[in-house]
Write a protein that holds these residues in place. Structure first.
Motif, PDB file in Angstrom:
ATOM      1  N   MET A   1       8.877   4.261  -5.068  1.00 14.92           N
ATOM      2  CA  MET A   1       7.428   4.178  -4.942  1.00 14.92           C
ATOM      3  C   MET A   1       7.094   3.508  -3.604  1.00 14.92           C
ATOM      4  N   ASN A   2       6.333   4.199  -2.779  1.00 17.91           N
ATOM      5  CA  ASN A   2       5.965   3.637  -1.480  1.00 17.91           C
ATOM      6  C   ASN A   2       4.644   2.857  -1.574  1.00 17.91           C
ATOM      7  N   PHE A   3       4.211   2.314  -0.457  1.00 18.34           N
ATOM      8  CA  PHE A   3       3.016   1.476  -0.429  1.00 18.34           C
ATOM      9  C   PHE A   3       1.756   2.231  -0.853  1.00 18.34           C
ATOM     10  N   ILE A   4       1.669   3.514  -0.554  1.00 15.79           N
ATOM     11  CA  ILE A   4       0.495   4.293  -0.955  1.00 15.79           C
ATOM     12  C   ILE A   4       0.490   4.475  -2.467  1.00 15.79           C
ATOM     13  N   ASP A   5       1.632   4.852  -3.020  1.00 13.18           N
ATOM     14  CA  ASP A   5       1.739   5.025  -4.471  1.00 13.18           C
ATOM     15  C   ASP A   5       1.375   3.732  -5.203  1.00 13.18           C
ATOM     16  N   LYS A   6       1.863   2.611  -4.692  1.00 16.30           N
ATOM     17  CA  LYS A   6       1.572   1.315  -5.316  1.00 16.30           C
ATOM     18  C   LYS A   6       0.075   1.000  -5.255  1.00 16.30           C
ATOM     19  N   ALA A   7      -0.528   1.251  -4.097  1.00 20.27           N
ATOM     20  CA  ALA A   7      -1.959   0.959  -3.936  1.00 20.27           C
ATOM     21  C   ALA A   7      -2.799   1.854  -4.841  1.00 20.27           C
ATOM     22  N   LEU A   8      -2.430   3.126  -4.925  1.00 22.08           N
ATOM     23  CA  LEU A   8      -3.175   4.044  -5.801  1.00 22.08           C
ATOM     24  C   LEU A   8      -2.994   3.682  -7.267  1.00 22.08           C
ATOM     25  N   ALA A   9      -1.783   3.316  -7.646  1.00 20.23           N
ATOM     26  CA  ALA A   9      -1.517   2.957  -9.037  1.00 20.23           C
ATOM     27  C   ALA A   9      -2.275   1.692  -9.446  1.00 20.23           C
ATOM     28  N   ASP A  10      -2.488   0.803  -8.495  1.00 20.62           N
ATOM     29  CA  ASP A  10      -3.138  -0.474  -8.777  1.00 20.62           C
ATOM     30  C   ASP A  10      -4.577  -0.519  -8.263  1.00 20.62           C
ATOM     31  N   ARG A  11      -5.174   0.641  -8.023  1.00 18.87           N
ATOM     32  CA  ARG A  11      -6.502   0.686  -7.392  1.00 18.87           C
ATOM     33  C   ARG A  11      -7.584  -0.006  -8.206  1.00 18.87           C
ATOM     34  N   GLU A  12      -7.443  -0.028  -9.517  1.00 21.75           N
ATOM     35  CA  GLU A  12      -8.446  -0.687 -10.374  1.00 21.75           C
ATOM     36  C   GLU A  12      -8.472  -2.199 -10.160  1.00 21.75           C
ATOM     37  N   ASN A  13      -7.347  -2.751  -9.703  1.00 18.43           N
ATOM     38  CA  ASN A  13      -7.231  -4.202  -9.530  1.00 18.43           C
ATOM     39  C   ASN A  13      -7.356  -4.639  -8.072  1.00 18.43           C
ATOM     40  N   ARG A  14      -7.663  -3.717  -7.197  1.00 21.62           N
ATOM     41  CA  ARG A  14      -7.755  -4.023  -5.768  1.00 21.62           C
ATOM     42  C   ARG A  14      -9.185  -3.870  -5.280  1.00 21.62           C
ATOM     43  N   SER A  15      -9.558  -4.749  -4.385  1.00 24.40           N
ATOM     44  CA  SER A  15     -10.842  -4.572  -3.708  1.00 24.40           C
ATOM     45  C   SER A  15     -10.656  -3.480  -2.653  1.00 24.40           C
ATOM     46  N   ASP A  16     -11.755  -3.010  -2.122  1.00 25.31           N
ATOM     47  CA  ASP A  16     -11.675  -1.998  -1.062  1.00 25.31           C
ATOM     48  C   ASP A  16     -10.911  -2.545   0.139  1.00 25.31           C
ATOM     49  N   ASP A  17     -11.129  -3.822   0.432  1.00 28.51           N
ATOM     50  CA  ASP A  17     -10.412  -4.441   1.541  1.00 28.51           C
ATOM     51  C   ASP A  17      -8.922  -4.578   1.229  1.00 28.51           C
ATOM     52  N   ASP A  18      -8.579  -4.902  -0.008  1.00 29.05           N
ATOM     53  CA  ASP A  18      -7.161  -4.969  -0.397  1.00 29.05           C
ATOM     54  C   ASP A  18      -6.495  -3.613  -0.194  1.00 29.05           C
ATOM     55  N   PHE A  19      -7.208  -2.551  -0.565  1.00 23.81           N
ATOM     56  CA  PHE A  19      -6.670  -1.207  -0.401  1.00 23.81           C
ATOM     57  C   PHE A  19      -6.482  -0.897   1.087  1.00 23.81           C
ATOM     58  N   LEU A  20      -7.476  -1.250   1.885  1.00 26.06           N
ATOM     59  CA  LEU A  20      -7.390  -1.059   3.333  1.00 26.06           C
ATOM     60  C   LEU A  20      -6.173  -1.793   3.893  1.00 26.06           C
ATOM     61  N   GLN A  21      -6.021  -3.047   3.508  1.00 22.73           N
ATOM     62  CA  GLN A  21      -4.882  -3.840   3.990  1.00 22.73           C
ATOM     63  C   GLN A  21      -3.555  -3.232   3.549  1.00 22.73           C
ATOM     64  N   ALA A  22      -3.525  -2.674   2.358  1.00 22.16           N
ATOM     65  CA  ALA A  22      -2.300  -2.045   1.854  1.00 22.16           C
ATOM     66  C   ALA A  22      -1.904  -0.855   2.728  1.00 22.16           C
ATOM     67  N   MET A  23      -2.886  -0.138   3.274  1.00 23.19           N
ATOM     68  CA  MET A  23      -2.579   1.035   4.096  1.00 23.19           C
ATOM     69  C   MET A  23      -1.900   0.655   5.414  1.00 23.19           C
ATOM     70  N   ALA A  24      -2.043  -0.598   5.813  1.00 18.63           N
ATOM     71  CA  ALA A  24      -1.324  -1.069   6.999  1.00 18.63           C
ATOM     72  C   ALA A  24       0.188  -1.111   6.731  1.00 18.63           C
ATOM     73  N   GLY A  25       0.582  -0.875   5.494  1.00 17.69           N
ATOM     74  CA  GLY A  25       1.998  -0.772   5.137  1.00 17.69           C
ATOM     75  C   GLY A  25       2.690   0.356   5.869  1.00 17.69           C
TER      76      GLY A  25
END
Length: 141
Positions: A1-25
């Motif tokens: 599972m890569n950083f995108i998969d993790k961010a998408l799987a956990d999207r309900e628990n992430r703020s928009d900024d958290d998701f943005l920061q995750a994409m810097a992965g």
């Protein structure tokens, strides 16, 4: 599972900024670039925008136009348009139209660079990206 998969799987628990920061992965897992086409287009857009911002900070508009990102300028411009950063997209478009051989190239590129969000309302630029993320994540069921 890569950083995108993790961010998408956990999207309900992430703020928009958290998701943005995750994409810097993308910088920690560059091999994911090869499979970006498998993800929703907004993910690619966000990564292109992160790349644009990073290169703009490090090398300026000249680095984007003449460096390794030069082949991605069209995708970056589209990503900027898609997220509503129309002024930024217009600046990139104008920069791409400049004649690198002209005597006033340096002056013109510096003038355009001074108009970028990086040198003006940087927070508003990233707010557009976060809003773009939010609207797209809400559309995923």
């Amino acid at each position: 599972m890569n950083f995108i998969d993790k961010a998408l799987a956990d999207r309900e628990n992430r703020s928009d900024d958290d998701f943005l920061q995750a994409m810097a992965g993308i910088y920690h897992e560059p091999e994911v670039r090869k499979i970006l086409h498998k993800y929703p287009s907004f993910i690619r857009d966000v990564i292109y925008i992160i790349d644009y911002d990073t290169e703009l900070q490090m090398e300026g508009l000249e680095g984007i136009l003449e460096g390794s990102m030069s082949e991605m300028c069209g995708e970056i411009q589209s990503a900027l348009i898609n997220c509503g950063a129309l002024d930024e997209a217009r600046i990139l478009h104008e920069a791409r139209q400049l004649d690198i051989e002209s005597d006033d190239y340096e002056e013109k590129i510096e003038g355009l660079q001074s108009r970028t969000a990086l040198h003006n309302d940087y927070e508003a630029f990233w707010n557009l990206v976060r809003e773009y993320i939010h609207s797209n994540l809400c559309a995923i069921h």
